[in-house]
Design an enzyme around this catalytic site. Structure first.
Site, PDB file in Angstrom:
ATOM      1  N   CYS A  82       0.835  -1.203   0.000  1.00  0.00           N
ATOM      2  CA  CYS A  82       0.000   0.000   0.000  1.00  0.00           C
ATOM      3  C   CYS A  82       0.875   1.260   0.000  1.00  0.00           C
ATOM      4  O   CYS A  82       1.590   1.511  -0.955  1.00  0.00           O
ATOM      5  CB  CYS A  82      -0.983  -0.032   1.167  1.00  0.00           C
ATOM      6  SG  CYS A  82      -2.311   1.206   1.014  1.00  0.00           S
ATOM      7  N   HIS A 192      -3.929  -4.611  -0.269  1.00  0.00           N
ATOM      8  CA  HIS A 192      -3.540  -5.194   1.017  1.00  0.00           C
ATOM      9  C   HIS A 192      -3.653  -6.718   0.948  1.00  0.00           C
ATOM     10  O   HIS A 192      -4.757  -7.261   1.085  1.00  0.00           O
ATOM     11  CB  HIS A 192      -4.454  -4.675   2.133  1.00  0.00           C
ATOM     12  CG  HIS A 192      -4.198  -3.262   2.519  1.00  0.00           C
ATOM     13  ND1 HIS A 192      -3.283  -2.907   3.483  1.00  0.00           N
ATOM     14  CD2 HIS A 192      -4.735  -2.112   2.053  1.00  0.00           C
ATOM     15  CE1 HIS A 192      -3.277  -1.586   3.611  1.00  0.00           C
ATOM     16  NE2 HIS A 192      -4.140  -1.082   2.747  1.00  0.00           N
ATOM     17  N   GLU A 194      -2.830  -8.818   3.183  1.00  0.00           N
ATOM     18  CA  GLU A 194      -3.239  -9.330   4.499  1.00  0.00           C
ATOM     19  C   GLU A 194      -4.743  -9.221   4.714  1.00  0.00           C
ATOM     20  O   GLU A 194      -5.281  -9.830   5.653  1.00  0.00           O
ATOM     21  CB  GLU A 194      -2.483  -8.597   5.613  1.00  0.00           C
ATOM     22  CG  GLU A 194      -2.970  -7.201   5.950  1.00  0.00           C
ATOM     23  CD  GLU A 194      -2.462  -6.116   5.020  1.00  0.00           C
ATOM     24  OE1 GLU A 194      -2.686  -4.928   5.322  1.00  0.00           O
ATOM     25  OE2 GLU A 194      -1.864  -6.452   3.966  1.00  0.00           O
TER      26      GLU A 194
END
Length: 214
Positions: A82, A192, A194
């Protein structure tokens, strides 16, 4: 046992990212730290981030981490996530223009504002939500990740690399934009991983097991 260092400069979703890395890293250890002496000894590094480029660069300099990132980028596999991807480029037009780390030639630009009511499709800025990612160049981090997989984005600015060969993934919002870049031992994503469920965990696993060669 290798050590994957997550650079903590106070502007990242470190808990979620650290937990996701722990899930996929096997016997490797995850070290979340702002100490340059610890981070420089890590076998891999992750540069996360949320927020703005100016604040990020100010904190990296304050904590003496900007020189660490530049030095380590020449030695070990490194992942930008990011905002961490954006500061890997040379310059961002955010806040009137901010010089960044310069690990990739190119700049970071803002999505155009939505058109007025009745003049066209009103896509909101920032871009928030799930979007497909098209893999435009092969790379070890894509191993086992289907093309056009969905990933989670939150951003108002996007990368515009100078060298087309550095773009390994694109997405579409307002227009096509680069959302994944790589060269040598460096790779970075605007989205992202995650927060991107199975596809994101596979990307992180690929990075955790990547030796930095293409």
């Amino acid at each position: 046992m290798a050590v994957i260092g997550v650079i903590d400069y106070g502007m990242g979703n470190l808990h979620s990212l650290g937990k996701s890395l722990e899930r996929v890293a096997g016997s490797d250890r995850i070290e979340i730290s702002f100490d340059p002496e610890k981070l420089i000894r890590c076998d891999k590094l992750v540069l996360p981030g949320v927020g703005g480029v100016l604040g990020c660069m100010n904190e990296l300099r304050r904590l003496e981490l900007n020189d660490l990132v530049i030095e380590a980028s020449q030695k070990v596999p490194m992942l930008g996530v990011c905002l961490g991807m954006q500061v890997m480029l040379e310059f961002s037009e955010e806040n009137g223009g901010v010089p960044a780390l310069g690990l990739f030639p190119g700049e970071v630009v803002r999505f155009p504002d939505p058109p007025k009511e009745g003049t066209g499709e009103r896509l909101k800025v920032p871009h928030m939500g799930w979007n497909r990612v098209r893999q435009v160049r092969p790379h070890p981090v894509w191993d086992g990740v289907p093309d056009d997989s969905w990933f989670y984005f939150v951003h108002s600015y996007h990368a515009r690399p100078k060298q087309p060969e550095h773009t390994i993934g694109t997405s579409e919002y307002v227009h096509d934009f680069t959302c994944a870049i790589a060269r040598d031992n460096l790779v970075a994503f605007q989205f992202h991983p995650e927060k991107s469920q199975g596809a994101g965990l596979r990307l992180l696993s690929n990075f955790a097991h990547w030796d930095g060669t293409v």
